[in-house]
Design an enzyme around this catalytic site. Structure first.
Site, mmCIF file in Angstrom:
data_model
loop_
_atom_site.group_PDB
_atom_site.id
_atom_site.type_symbol
_atom_site.label_atom_id
_atom_site.label_comp_id
_atom_site.label_asym_id
_atom_site.label_seq_id
_atom_site.Cartn_x
_atom_site.Cartn_y
_atom_site.Cartn_z
ATOM 1 N N CYS A 169 0.828 -1.199 0.000
ATOM 2 C CA CYS A 169 0.000 0.000 0.000
ATOM 3 C C CYS A 169 0.874 1.265 0.000
ATOM 4 O O CYS A 169 1.559 1.517 -0.972
ATOM 5 C CB CYS A 169 -0.968 -0.055 1.185
ATOM 6 S SG CYS A 169 -2.451 0.909 0.932
ATOM 7 N N HIS A 184 -3.378 -5.672 1.709
ATOM 8 C CA HIS A 184 -3.132 -5.961 3.121
ATOM 9 C C HIS A 184 -4.191 -6.975 3.538
ATOM 10 O O HIS A 184 -4.727 -7.670 2.708
ATOM 11 C CB HIS A 184 -3.115 -4.697 3.972
ATOM 12 C CG HIS A 184 -4.323 -3.852 3.866
ATOM 13 N ND1 HIS A 184 -4.407 -2.793 3.003
ATOM 14 C CD2 HIS A 184 -5.501 -3.907 4.506
ATOM 15 C CE1 HIS A 184 -5.581 -2.228 3.146
ATOM 16 N NE2 HIS A 184 -6.272 -2.873 4.032
#
Ligand SMILES: [Zn+2]
Lengths: 458, 241
Positions: free
Chosen positions: B94, B194
């Site tokens: 991310c 994630h």
């Protein structure tokens, strides 16, 4: 009284009656129709009551119920919104149900628990006299964005209530930062240095760097999560002394805590009928809120002593031979507190943890990896059984495996009725650890089996 | 055998259960009798990346990314570029993944320069790309299916020479348009996933560990583990998507 308001109230009352007859719990729908007919209905009704609002990430419901207990003990005429009715529509329904058809409020006070996101749109209409902000932790990230966005929501909300007296958690660097840029008068509550042994700095903190200048905080002590005696070495932003201060935690038991509370300098021994550290914070916030509303401190203290667990918040049920305790978890900080509570249970017990990922739980369940389940791993020998359930039971199973609970010891049972039947035969204490929507369903299944109240009746 | 893992910026980049990735790598090595030493490299600390065998960088909050940019531009950016070119294995997620690129341009046109180790850039958009998602790793990254959770408003575009980590099967990926997800360059694995990424995708976790072990020891193998729990969690989510 204008016609629109009259029609809106009439419709709202009728819809609520129908939904009750149909036994559909929904309190949002009637209010949402009423607001469509008369957009300023909430403002009109709220202006006739003295309102205290409670917001923040963790402990809203418990704090609001503690405050309510004090109002009830003083014999005041008040209304309060129940869990789940904390959006503008649900709050409107609650007010309408306590108003005459002519739009006159039948109660003097309102105790409103309000979602951080909803507070933004609701506070300017509610015009609360007192606002309690419990704390700010990472919560349901996919719904609210990140924690600083949550903080912005609350800031905007309070800008809609510039006359409100703010009760802020002095130990939460995020919450406390609200005081700097708002004109409101502030009452601080918190836990003093030395009241409990200071913790290690947690591996995962929700606020490591100064909200003002971004330097890393230093801590005199940590009570839990990022709460404690924070201080920024660069710009000087630091914890403010608390007006309502827990100076000593005398005893923490399974069924409650005894603390010494300094109320504007006057120390008193206070009993809280609810266990765990986070409820000590909730109690201090409730005392701040109750006294800010002009009630005597004695009313708040008596309420805390009478207070009993309810609605999934450390709530107990007569399930199994030794009973079951339901402990709602919704984010790492709260989850860690519950795990710590379990660490203090010395006899072998049964744990059933339920993880859902619906909107009210947060669709992103990665937070379970930020919670210290490793501490459960370290007491694995005392956990006679470990059961996982909920929509994301498999994820919880993996989490517990990596936390050190052998996979072959983890049972997966998704059917709550079967789970409750199984637990009913248990001879050891049972601990239920569900997320919000899992709690609602599991609680129904438990009540179906052993009885209990449908709502939180205190 | 032992892997030395460097966890960069755990103090600010730790948003979405990133700690789970570290835990997962550590356990999966330990279960095979392989040592694992994790060193945290918070903001402001000095260290040589070449002392490690694998570098992990997670995702963070907007507010904290500012703190971190200052720290990066004090020399760490150069060091990371050199480590990447040298074949150091990186797992970046991310915000950490975006940071390896050239720059991030906010929705209203403000540009902040990143590390420039990978030929990619990210542009903020008004929509937020959130949800469980699924992608298929390219063969050079093991070819398995990955399930994860993405939550980003930045749209990442890869330069023409840069290979994606995989192809989106359900969800958004890099930008919600070209079906690419993440990036793979030398031994860098960059992704939006994630959830955390590794526990539910044991095959990918082992692929990354093996990449690091082979680089360090020349040849290495990983004994199979009983992944029943991990695979059940993987399959439960894969079936939903
Ligand atoms: Zn500062």
């Amino acid at each position: 009284m204008n016609l629109r308001a009259f029609l809106a109230i009439l419709l709202c009352k009728a819809l609520r009656l129908v939904s009750r007859l149909l036994r559909r719990g929904g309190t949002a729908m009637p209010g949402s129709f009423a607001l469509k007919i008369c957009p300023d209905l909430l403002r009109r009704l709220a202006s006739q009551v003295k309102t205290i609002a409670v917001t923040g990430t963790n402990g809203k419901t418990t704090s609001a119920r503690m405050i309510e207990e004090a109002f009830s003990g003083e014999g005041l005429s008040y209304l309060a919104n129940r869990s789940g009715a904390n959006l503008a529509s649900g709050i409107t329904t609650e007010l309408v149900m306590n108003a005459t058809l002519g739009g006159r409020m039948k109660k003097d006070y309102a105790i409103i628990e309000c979602d951080e996101a909803a507070a933004r749109s609701v506070f300017s209409q509610l015009r609360p006299r007192v606002v309690v902000v419990t704390n700010l932790f990472r919560d349901q990230l996919d719904r609210y964005g990140e924690v600083t966005h949550t903080l912005e929501n609350i800031r905007t909300a309070i800008q809609g209530a510039p006359d409100a007296l703010l009760c802020l958690n002095a130990d939460c660097s995020l919450t406390a930062s609200l005081a700097g840029d708002l004109p409101n008068e502030v009452i601080w509550f918190g836990v003093e240095k030395g009241a409990v042994p200071s913790r290690e700095k947690p591996e995962i903190s929700d606020a490591t760097h100064c909200i003002r200048c971004k330097a890393e905080y230093e801590y005199d002590y940590i009570s839990y999560g990022h709460l404690g005696g924070f201080r920024c070495p660069r710009c000087g932003y630091a914890r403010h002394a608390a007006d309502i201060a827990v100076t000593e935690v005398v005893e923490q038991r399974m069924d409650g805590s005894s603390i010494v509370l300094s109320i504007r300098g006057e120390k008193q021994l206070v009993e809280i009928g609810l266990p765990a550290m986070y409820n000590i914070y909730n109690a201090a916030g409730a005392v701040a809120g109750v006294t800010a509303m002009g009630l005597p401190a004695s009313a708040a203290i008596a309420a805390l002593g009478r207070f009993r667990c309810g609605f999934g918040r450390m709530e107990t049920f007569a399930l199994g031979k030794k009973g079951a305790r339901m402990m709602l978890v919704k984010n790492p900080a709260g989850c860690n507190q519950v795990i710590e509570f379990l660490q203090n249970v010395k006899e072998p017990s049964v744990l059933a943890a339920c993880l859902n990922d619906r909107a009210a739980d947060g669709k992103d369940i990665s937070w379970i990896w930020d919670a210290d389940y490793e501490k459960l791993g370290s007491i694995a020998s005392r956990l006679a059984r470990v059961i996982v359930s909920g929509d994301r039971a498999e994820d919880l199973r993996v989490r517990l495996k990596y936390a050190g609970i052998p996979d072959e010891r983890i049972e997966l049972q998704r059917d709550y009725a079967a789970l409750v039947d199984d637990l009913a035969a248990e001879e050891r204490p049972i601990f239920l650890m569900p997320t919000y929507t899992a709690m609602l369903e599991l609680r129904q299944a438990v009540i179906h089996r052993v009885g209990g109240s449908e709502f939180w009746e205190g | 055998m032992e892997l030395k893992i460097c966890h960069m910026y755990p103090d600010v980049l730790n948003l979405y259960g990133d700690r789970g990735n570290i835990l997962c790598m550590g356990r999966r090595l330990a279960w095979r009798g392989i040592g694992c030493e994790v060193t945290k490299l918070p903001i402001g600390s000095q260290a040589r990346l070449s002392d490690y065998d694998l570098v992990f960088i997670g995702g963070g909050q907007d507010f904290e990314q500012q703190v971190l940019l200052e720290d990066l531009h004090r020399g760490k950016d150069r060091e990371i570029r050199a480590a990447v070119e040298d074949g150091m294995p990186f797992l970046t997620i991310c915000g950490g993944y975006q940071m390896l690129g050239a720059y991030y341009e906010t929705y209203d046109g403000q540009r902040c320069d990143f590390i420039g180790a990978l030929d990619l850039y990210t542009v903020g958009s008004r929509e937020r790309m959130i949800g469980n998602y699924k992608f298929e790793l390219a063969p050079e990254s093991g070819g398995s299916i990955v399930v994860g959770f993405e939550n980003h408003s930045g749209k990442t575009r890869l330069g023409s020479g840069l290979q994606p980590l995989g192809t989106v099967l359900a969800g958004y990926g890099n930008n919600g348009e070209d079906k690419t997800e993440g990036a793979r360059y030398k031994n860098v694995f960059g992704t939006y996933s994630h959830g955390p990424l590794l526990p539910k995708n044991p095959a990918f976790c082992d692929f990354i560990l093996l990449t690091a072990l082979q680089r360090k020891y020349g040849a290495a193998e990983l004994a199979p583990l009983d992944d029943a729990a991990e695979i059940a969690a993987h399959n439960a989510m894969a079936a939903r998507l």
